[in-house]
Write an enzyme that holds these catalytic residues in place. Structure first.
Site, short mmCIF file in Angstrom:
data_model
loop_
_atom_site.label_atom_id
_atom_site.label_comp_id
_atom_site.label_asym_id
_atom_site.label_seq_id
_atom_site.Cartn_x
_atom_site.Cartn_y
_atom_site.Cartn_z
N SER A 164 0.86 -1.19 0.00
CA SER A 164 0.00 0.00 0.00
C SER A 164 0.89 1.24 0.00
CB SER A 164 -0.93 -0.03 1.22
OG SER A 164 -1.82 1.06 1.20
N THR A 165 0.84 2.03 1.05
CA THR A 165 1.60 3.28 1.10
C THR A 165 3.11 3.02 0.95
OG1 THR A 165 -0.05 4.11 2.64
CG2 THR A 165 2.00 5.37 2.45
N HIS A 191 -2.66 -0.96 -3.23
CA HIS A 191 -3.80 -0.09 -2.94
C HIS A 191 -3.60 1.24 -3.66
CE1 HIS A 191 -4.29 -2.35 1.15
NE2 HIS A 191 -4.79 -3.04 0.13
N MET A 285 0.06 0.91 5.13
CA MET A 285 -0.71 1.15 6.34
C MET A 285 -1.75 0.05 6.54
SD MET A 285 -1.34 5.25 5.98
CE MET A 285 0.05 6.39 5.82
N ASP A 288 -4.01 -5.21 5.89
CA ASP A 288 -4.44 -6.03 4.76
C ASP A 288 -3.33 -7.02 4.40
OD1 ASP A 288 -6.00 -7.01 2.69
OD2 ASP A 288 -5.36 -5.45 1.28
#
Length: 347
Positions: A164-165, A191, A285, A288
């Site tokens: 993600s991030t 993401h 973050m 998941d």
């Protein structure tokens, strides 16, 4: 958290300010109509996180971001338009150090949607978890020698990555260093809002030796290709006629936050009996991937690797894997790249 809003639209500045100031724990300490004004403000006030428009006069978002990361490194969330040009520039911004992106509403009525507002607020609140020092450089020094996992001769091997991030930079570091002889398919959940996954895949395809594509429903996985899950659609894998195929139309679960979801991808792989999975959970973050990693460990033939704190921009997702006890290894990004290279040599 002190927030600086940078946008050339007076309407956007007003909308963002009202939205942010209505949230507990967030405070707008400045607004700027272009990057030049923003840099002047950063010399005078303390800012914890910045929202930054892409298209601005005098000094645009990309030039501003470069200057910010040189002189005032801090978490920056890009606010981008839906256009193809905006998507390309936003991906460049994430390479330069921006941590995430939100889309500008494309229609006035969209400004009242709670989902969009919550997405922005969540990203601003989570920005406090970002290790700003790691936004400048992604490569880490190798700390130990690795051995590739033993490959089962009678099973298909697939590499699965969830992030993600901070993920776009990490994925670029990985995919651009794989040779065109890489022998396995790679499936990726990053993401990222639409329309960025298609632009991201095309960009990586142009600078990588392996092929990189956005996932396509009912397309067979091929060795030497990386497939990036389409924003807004789950990516799961199923076996048909001896081959592995992508499924991109799986319905969302009630209350599900991420779509695509790392959990859904990993869980689908755990249900295929003749597949050996090499799963990596990179910077990001939240958590998941944790439930999916559990499924892989309980039901599948899988090795799960979590990115270490030494290189992860945000340790949420890999940290959740480690804390739950599902990680078979905790490696820096450079070690992960070396691991994949050794998989190529061992095949």
């Amino acid at each position: 958290m002190n927030v600086l809003i940078v946008d050339d639209s007076a309407f956007m500045r007003k909308w963002l300010r009202e939205l942010i100031e209505n949230q507990k724990g967030l405070r707008v300490v400045g607004v700027a109509r272009n990057g030049k004004v923003a840099l002047e403000l950063l010399d005078r006030i303390h800012v914890d996180v910045m929202t930054l428009d892409i298209e601005m006069p005098v000094m645009d978002g990309l030039e501003t971001l470069i200057q910010v990361m040189r002189s005032h490194p801090l978490p920056v969330i890009m606010v981008s338009s839906h256009t193809d040009k905006g998507a390309k520039k936003t991906l460049q911004a994430m390479e330069y150090g921006a941590i995430d992106v939100v889309l500008k509403p494309s229609h006035p009525k969209d400004y009242q949607k709670g989902e969009l507002e919550q997405q922005l607020i969540t990203k601003l609140q989570e920005a406090s978890n970002v290790d700003v020092r790691k936004l400048r450089a992604i490569r880490q020094r190798m700390t130990r020698q690795l051995s590739p996992p033993p490959l089962h001769a009678l099973k298909k091997t697939i590499v699965a990555i969830g992030t993600s991030t901070g993920g776009p930079r990490a994925l670029q570091a990985i995919l651009t260093r794989l040779p065109n002889t890489f022998p396995f398919p790679i499936v990726i959940v990053q993401h990222m809002p639409a329309p960025f996954t298609k632009t991201f895949a095309d960009r990586l395809d142009g600078i990588s030796s392996i092929g990189v594509q956005e996932a396509v429903h009912d397309k067979k996985l091929e060795p030497g290709y990386a497939y990036i899950a389409k924003a807004g659609a789950h990516l799961t894998i199923e076996e048909k006629g001896g081959g592995l195929y992508m499924c991109c139309d799986a319905p969302p679960d009630p209350g599900e936050y991420h779509r695509p979801s790392v959990n859904r991808l990993f869980t689908s792989l755990s249900q295929i009996t003749n597949v050996q999975v090499m799963a990596f959970v990179l910077t990001g973050m939240g958590s998941d991937g944790k439930d999916g990693a559990k499924s892989l460990k309980e039901n599948g033939d899988a090795t799960v690797i979590a990115e270490s704190k030494t290189s992860a921009v945000v340790n949420g997702m890999p940290g959740a894997i480690i804390e739950a006890g599902y990680a078979d290894g905790v490696w820096s990004l450079e070690e992960i790249i070396e691991q994949l290279a050794q998989m190529t040599e061992s095949e």
